[in-house]
Design an enzyme around this catalytic site. Structure first.
Site, mmCIF file in Angstrom:
data_model
loop_
_atom_site.group_PDB
_atom_site.id
_atom_site.type_symbol
_atom_site.label_atom_id
_atom_site.label_comp_id
_atom_site.label_asym_id
_atom_site.label_seq_id
_atom_site.Cartn_x
_atom_site.Cartn_y
_atom_site.Cartn_z
ATOM 1 N N CYS A 171 5.849 -0.013 7.235
ATOM 2 C CA CYS A 171 5.296 1.289 6.291
ATOM 3 C C CYS A 171 6.749 1.504 5.613
ATOM 4 O O CYS A 171 7.806 1.686 6.213
ATOM 5 C CB CYS A 171 4.897 2.383 7.352
ATOM 6 S SG CYS A 171 4.522 3.740 6.484
ATOM 7 N N LEU A 172 6.370 1.896 4.288
ATOM 8 C CA LEU A 172 7.627 2.338 3.484
ATOM 9 C C LEU A 172 8.166 3.652 3.832
ATOM 10 O O LEU A 172 9.265 4.007 3.565
ATOM 11 C CB LEU A 172 7.110 2.704 1.859
ATOM 12 C CG LEU A 172 6.620 1.170 1.382
ATOM 13 C CD1 LEU A 172 6.302 1.649 -0.094
ATOM 14 C CD2 LEU A 172 7.829 0.152 1.272
ATOM 15 N N GLY B 11 0.857 -1.183 0.005
ATOM 16 C CA GLY B 11 -0.119 0.040 -0.057
ATOM 17 C C GLY B 11 0.922 1.225 -0.182
ATOM 18 O O GLY B 11 1.882 1.321 0.493
ATOM 19 N N HIS C 164 -2.487 7.541 6.958
ATOM 20 C CA HIS C 164 -1.696 8.386 6.273
ATOM 21 C C HIS C 164 -2.465 9.622 5.794
ATOM 22 O O HIS C 164 -1.802 10.656 5.994
ATOM 23 C CB HIS C 164 -1.212 7.688 5.156
ATOM 24 C CG HIS C 164 0.081 6.793 5.268
ATOM 25 N ND1 HIS C 164 1.246 7.378 5.948
ATOM 26 C CD2 HIS C 164 0.404 5.655 5.186
ATOM 27 C CE1 HIS C 164 2.394 6.116 6.154
ATOM 28 N NE2 HIS C 164 1.623 5.220 5.828
ATOM 29 N N GLN D 202 2.466 10.025 1.281
ATOM 30 C CA GLN D 202 3.902 9.515 1.466
ATOM 31 C C GLN D 202 4.838 9.924 0.154
ATOM 32 O O GLN D 202 6.064 9.802 0.351
ATOM 33 C CB GLN D 202 4.063 8.148 1.287
ATOM 34 C CG GLN D 202 3.221 7.486 2.782
ATOM 35 C CD GLN D 202 3.294 6.086 2.646
ATOM 36 O OE1 GLN D 202 2.229 5.251 2.016
ATOM 37 N NE2 GLN D 202 4.184 5.409 3.216
ATOM 38 N N HIS E 125 -4.336 1.394 7.590
ATOM 39 C CA HIS E 125 -3.329 2.049 7.717
ATOM 40 C C HIS E 125 -2.966 2.940 6.867
ATOM 41 O O HIS E 125 -2.701 4.113 6.966
ATOM 42 C CB HIS E 125 -2.230 0.694 7.206
ATOM 43 C CG HIS E 125 -0.558 1.294 7.321
ATOM 44 N ND1 HIS E 125 0.179 0.675 8.411
ATOM 45 C CD2 HIS E 125 0.073 1.978 6.443
ATOM 46 C CE1 HIS E 125 1.472 1.329 7.809
ATOM 47 N NE2 HIS E 125 1.347 2.189 6.805
ATOM 48 N N GLU E 126 -3.380 2.930 5.635
ATOM 49 C CA GLU E 126 -3.418 3.764 4.475
ATOM 50 C C GLU E 126 -4.325 5.061 4.785
ATOM 51 O O GLU E 126 -4.002 6.394 4.636
ATOM 52 C CB GLU E 126 -3.856 3.272 2.949
ATOM 53 C CG GLU E 126 -2.861 2.210 2.702
ATOM 54 C CD GLU E 126 -1.507 2.471 2.930
ATOM 55 O OE1 GLU E 126 -1.073 3.663 2.486
ATOM 56 O OE2 GLU E 126 -0.639 1.434 2.904
HETATM 57 NI NI NI Z 1 2.453 3.332 5.584
#
Ligand code: NI
Length: 170
Positions: A97-98, A46, A143, A51, A139-140
């Protein structure tokens, strides 16, 4: 195709509260396509617009992604202006998470959700999600509120992660 640079914690832009998407144009399509490419490039499941420095309520996901599978098996989704309309029991799972490379932690989430969203063309949809898909969506969506999974951790632990990442990505 453009592979975007992913902002890493503690970049202040990650705290942006994203605004709704109102223009469903070619530019939005292009950004979504590039976000999908970026997500696969970084082996994520995701990626939220915040981000990559785009403060809109949009994310891409593919929870069935696996490096070993051929490109034809990919199943990316673009989720625009998401809204959870119903949710059930809680679940705890380990997340990463990236934007917080190499750290993972257990986070409490709701289980099954009903989601209202738009696709990249602005068409409205609803879907039910459970398991990993539900976790990924929550989670997304965090963000889009300027929130990271490490915000659920005790301050001491979060500060330690901040220090380590600052050192690594400074
Ligand atoms: Ni993330």
């Amino acid at each position: 195709m453009t592979i975007y640079k992913i902002l890493t914690y503690p970049d202040p832009f990650l705290k942006t509260v994203a605004t709704p998407v109102t223009e469903f144009d070619e530019k939005l399509k292009e950004i979504s396509d590039n976000m999908i490419e970026t997500m696969y490039e970084k082996s994520g499941i995701g990626l939220a617009a915040v981000q990559i420095g785009f403060g809109k309520r949009l994310f891409v996901m593919d929870v069935t992604y696996n490096k070993e599978l051929p490109e034809s098996a990919r199943n990316p989704m673009v989720i625009v202006n998401p809204e959870i309309t119903e949710s059930s029991e809680e679940q705890v799972n380990e997340e990463g998470c990236l934007s917080v490379p190499e750290f993972r932690a257990e986070v409490k989430r709701v289980g099954t959700i009903s989601l209202k969203y738009q696709d990249v063309e602005g068409n409205e949809h609803t879907m039910e999600a459970s398991g990993l898909k539900s976790i990924c969506i929550q989670h997304e969506m965090d963000h889009l509120e300027g929130k990271l999974f490490i915000d659920y951790l005790p301050t001491l632990q979060r500060n330690m992660i901040r220090k380590k990442l600052k050192k690594r990505y400074a």
